[in-house]
Design a protein around this motif. Structure first.
Motif, PDB file in Angstrom:
ATOM      1  N   SER A   1      -2.243  11.409   6.120  1.00  0.00           N
ATOM      2  CA  SER A   1      -3.051  10.199   5.937  1.00  0.00           C
ATOM      3  C   SER A   1      -2.128   8.985   5.966  1.00  0.00           C
ATOM      4  N   ASN A   2      -2.728   7.809   6.148  1.00  0.00           N
ATOM      5  CA  ASN A   2      -1.931   6.585   6.105  1.00  0.00           C
ATOM      6  C   ASN A   2      -2.752   5.516   5.387  1.00  0.00           C
TER       7      ASN A   2
ATOM      8  N   THR B   1       0.833  -1.207   0.000  1.00  0.00           N
ATOM      9  CA  THR B   1       0.000   0.000   0.000  1.00  0.00           C
ATOM     10  C   THR B   1       0.872   1.264   0.000  1.00  0.00           C
ATOM     11  N   TYR B   2       0.229   2.409  -0.188  1.00  0.00           N
ATOM     12  CA  TYR B   2       0.971   3.654  -0.297  1.00  0.00           C
ATOM     13  C   TYR B   2       1.646   4.040   1.021  1.00  0.00           C
ATOM     14  N   GLY B   3       0.950   3.772   2.124  1.00  0.00           N
ATOM     15  CA  GLY B   3       1.516   4.138   3.431  1.00  0.00           C
ATOM     16  C   GLY B   3       1.230   5.584   3.777  1.00  0.00           C
ATOM     17  N   PRO B   4       2.099   6.224   4.596  1.00  0.00           N
ATOM     18  CA  PRO B   4       1.820   7.577   5.085  1.00  0.00           C
ATOM     19  C   PRO B   4       2.034   8.648   4.022  1.00  0.00           C
ATOM     20  N   THR B   5       1.182   9.684   4.045  1.00  0.00           N
ATOM     21  CA  THR B   5       1.351  10.837   3.157  1.00  0.00           C
ATOM     22  C   THR B   5       1.905  12.008   3.950  1.00  0.00           C
TER      23      THR B   5
ATOM     24  N   VAL C   1      -7.604   6.358  -0.636  1.00  0.00           N
ATOM     25  CA  VAL C   1      -7.221   7.350   0.373  1.00  0.00           C
ATOM     26  C   VAL C   1      -8.405   8.301   0.557  1.00  0.00           C
TER      27      VAL C   1
ATOM     28  N   THR D   1      -3.429   2.005   4.271  1.00  0.00           N
ATOM     29  CA  THR D   1      -2.982   0.674   4.672  1.00  0.00           C
ATOM     30  C   THR D   1      -3.751  -0.436   3.958  1.00  0.00           C
TER      31      THR D   1
ATOM     32  N   SER E   1       2.911   1.550  -3.818  1.00  0.00           N
ATOM     33  CA  SER E   1       3.590   2.635  -3.113  1.00  0.00           C
ATOM     34  C   SER E   1       4.223   3.606  -4.098  1.00  0.00           C
TER      35      SER E   1
END
Ligand code: HEC
Ligand code: HEC
Ligand code: HEC
Ligand code: HEC
Ligand code: HEC
Length: 329
Positions: free
Chosen positions: A109-110, A101-105, A209, A112, A202
């Motif tokens: 945002s996060n 997943t992208y993870g934290p911005t 999101v 998950t 990622s």
């Protein structure tokens, strides 16, 4: 080399628009016009499709090795997979749901988990799930709620292909079936590697999101998209170039080109998903910048080739109009 081709062809495209009344521009996509045309796009994987398509029904040898249906690769009227939230009448199951997943911005945002319409798109663009992995097969083919590979053969333009089905999914690596031809075709692997979003999200714009105004310079969700001024501060020629692309900001929403839609209409369960930016049915031939490359000889002219990357914005991403519609940057 690609760069040189691109700028030469851009020049040519510019001349073609000026000299020909038939080229499509943003003005051809007025409010109320259907955002359709999927049959002539890359998303028609049936036998009548222009690029990757199932076995030709006309050939006795390949009869039964595919279908002429278009919608069935994604939708079916009965026995649908309802697990993917707002994705309607969905006929597919993801072969993998394991994503990075992208993870934290930066905004806080996060991300998950991946869900909803993004998983729907990734049921082909993950590089794993086969295009013909369906829940409800066409005709009397039967129902498999877990999804079943139909064993169909897929061909390239002009019927090029092999009599197994190695073209039935995107190749994440350069060593697979797609590469066996495309490494040496004009455009090389870039032509097709670009289509594999893969399982690592990622390195993609965040999806799934939550849209939180106040983060990343995001506009209010009730902002009327067509009222956003995309030319402020740009060179004086920006409002008139490319058919006035940046002077107008219409997006495809709910199946039609709209000049009243708001940013909220782009969100699914208040989140940004793949379909916030893309409409998988919309043959968007109004983006001047895409397809201006020499290898597109499968359909004759770049105008016919283009799906405008299925972007929802009329005029595509000229002047980063897609990005600046959400981000007040
Ligand atoms: C490549 C996959 C794909 C194909 C092929 C496809 N669809 Fe869709 N369709 C989707 C996805 C994904 C959504 C949800 C999009 C969204 O969130 O806006 C959707 C949504 C829709 C919707 C509701 C939203 C809207 O845009 O109106 C309708 C109606 C629809 N599809 C009809 C069709 C029909 C009819 C066909 C065949 C002619 C078709 N679709 C072919 C993927 C596809
Ligand atoms: C925030 C907007 C946005 C979101 C969300 C988004 N895309 Fe895109 N996508 C774009 C834009 C803009 C382009 C065109 C890039 C270009 O050609 O300059 C693009 C291009 C693509 C391409 C073609 C790649 C290329 O470079 O030629 C594919 C395939 C694609 N998107 C699939 C997806 C999938 C699958 C998802 C969800 C996982 C997704 N997109 C989510 C904006 C978005
Ligand atoms: C048997 C050889 C062969 C194989 C294998 C093959 N292709 Fe192709 N592909 C072609 C030919 C030939 C063309 C037409 C080239 C042209 O028009 O310049 C083409 C065109 C394309 C195009 C059109 C270019 C564009 O961007 O519009 C795409 C996309 C494409 N192929 C994707 C794929 C993918 C994805 C795979 C693997 C699933 C694949 N191809 C496997 C031969 C092949
Ligand atoms: C049934 C499988 C399938 C599904 C589901 C699917 N795609 Fe595709 N998509 C494809 C194939 C196959 C191609 C390339 C076809 C070709 O060139 O022959 C493609 C091409 C694209 C392109 C490149 C178009 C261009 O102009 O070059 C984009 C962008 C894209 N898809 C986005 C999406 C998005 C976003 C979704 C979900 C809303 C989605 N796709 C769902 C199969 C699928
Ligand atoms: C539909 C609305 C929408 C569009 C269109 C859009 N974005 Fe975003 N973007 C978002 C949201 C929502 C976030 C997440 C913000 C957060 O919560 O931190 C985001 C985040 C980002 C981030 C920050 C990621 C981080 O790690 O902090 C960048 C950079 C970004 N977008 C660039 C772009 C670009 C470039 C485009 C055009 C290709 C684009 N965006 C189009 C909604 C959008």
């Amino acid at each position: 080399m690609k760069k040189i081709l691109f700028s030469l062809m851009s020049l040519f495209a510019g001349l073609a628009v000026a000299g020909s009344a038939s080229a499509l521009t943003v003005s051809d996509y007025t409010a109320g016009v259907a955002a359709g045309g999927i049959g002539g796009t890359r998303h028609n994987l049936g036998s009548f499709g222009p690029v990757i398509h199932t076995g030709e029904q006309a050939s006795p040898f390949l009869a039964g090795m595919g279908t002429t249906e278009i919608c069935v690769f994604c939708h079916t009227p009965h026995h649908t997979n309802t697990a993917l939230g707002p994705t309607p009448l969905w006929n597919r199951v993801n072969a993998t749901t394991t994503f990075t997943t992208y993870g934290p911005t930066i905004g806080g945002s996060n991300v998950t988990a991946v869900g909803s319409v993004s998983l729907a798109c990734l049921s082909c663009h993950d590089g794993v799930t086969t295009f013909d992995n369906l829940v409800n097969a066409p005709g009397k083919g039967g129902v498999n709620s877990a999804g079943k590979d139909q064993g169909w053969w897929f061909l390239m333009p002009g019927g090029v292909g092999s009599f197994t089905n190695p073209l039935d999914h995107f190749d994440p690596s350069a060593g697979g079936a797609c590469a066996s031809c495309h490494v040496s075709l004009p455009g090389g692997m870039g032509t097709i590697a670009r289509l594999t979003i893969g399982t690592d999200l990622s390195n993609d714009h965040p999806v799934s999101v939550t849209y939180t105004t106040g983060r990343a310079g995001l506009r209010q969700t009730n902002t009327v998209i067509s009222a956003i001024n995309l030319t402020a501060g740009l060179n004086a020629s920006a409002p008139t170039l490319f058919g006035g692309n940046l002077a107008q900001n219409r997006w495809a929403v709910k199946g039609f080109i709209s000049d009243t839609a708001t940013i909220a209409d782009l969100l699914r369960d208040n989140k940004v998903e793949c379909s916030s930016c893309h409409d998988p049915h919309f043959k968007n031939s109004s983006w001047d910048e895409v397809e201006s490359v020499a290898y597109e000889n499968w359909c004759g002219t770049s105008e016919l080739c283009t799906d405008g990357q299925f972007l929802r914005r009329v005029g595509g991403n000229t002047g980063s109009g897609v990005c600046r519609t959400c981000h007040d940057k």
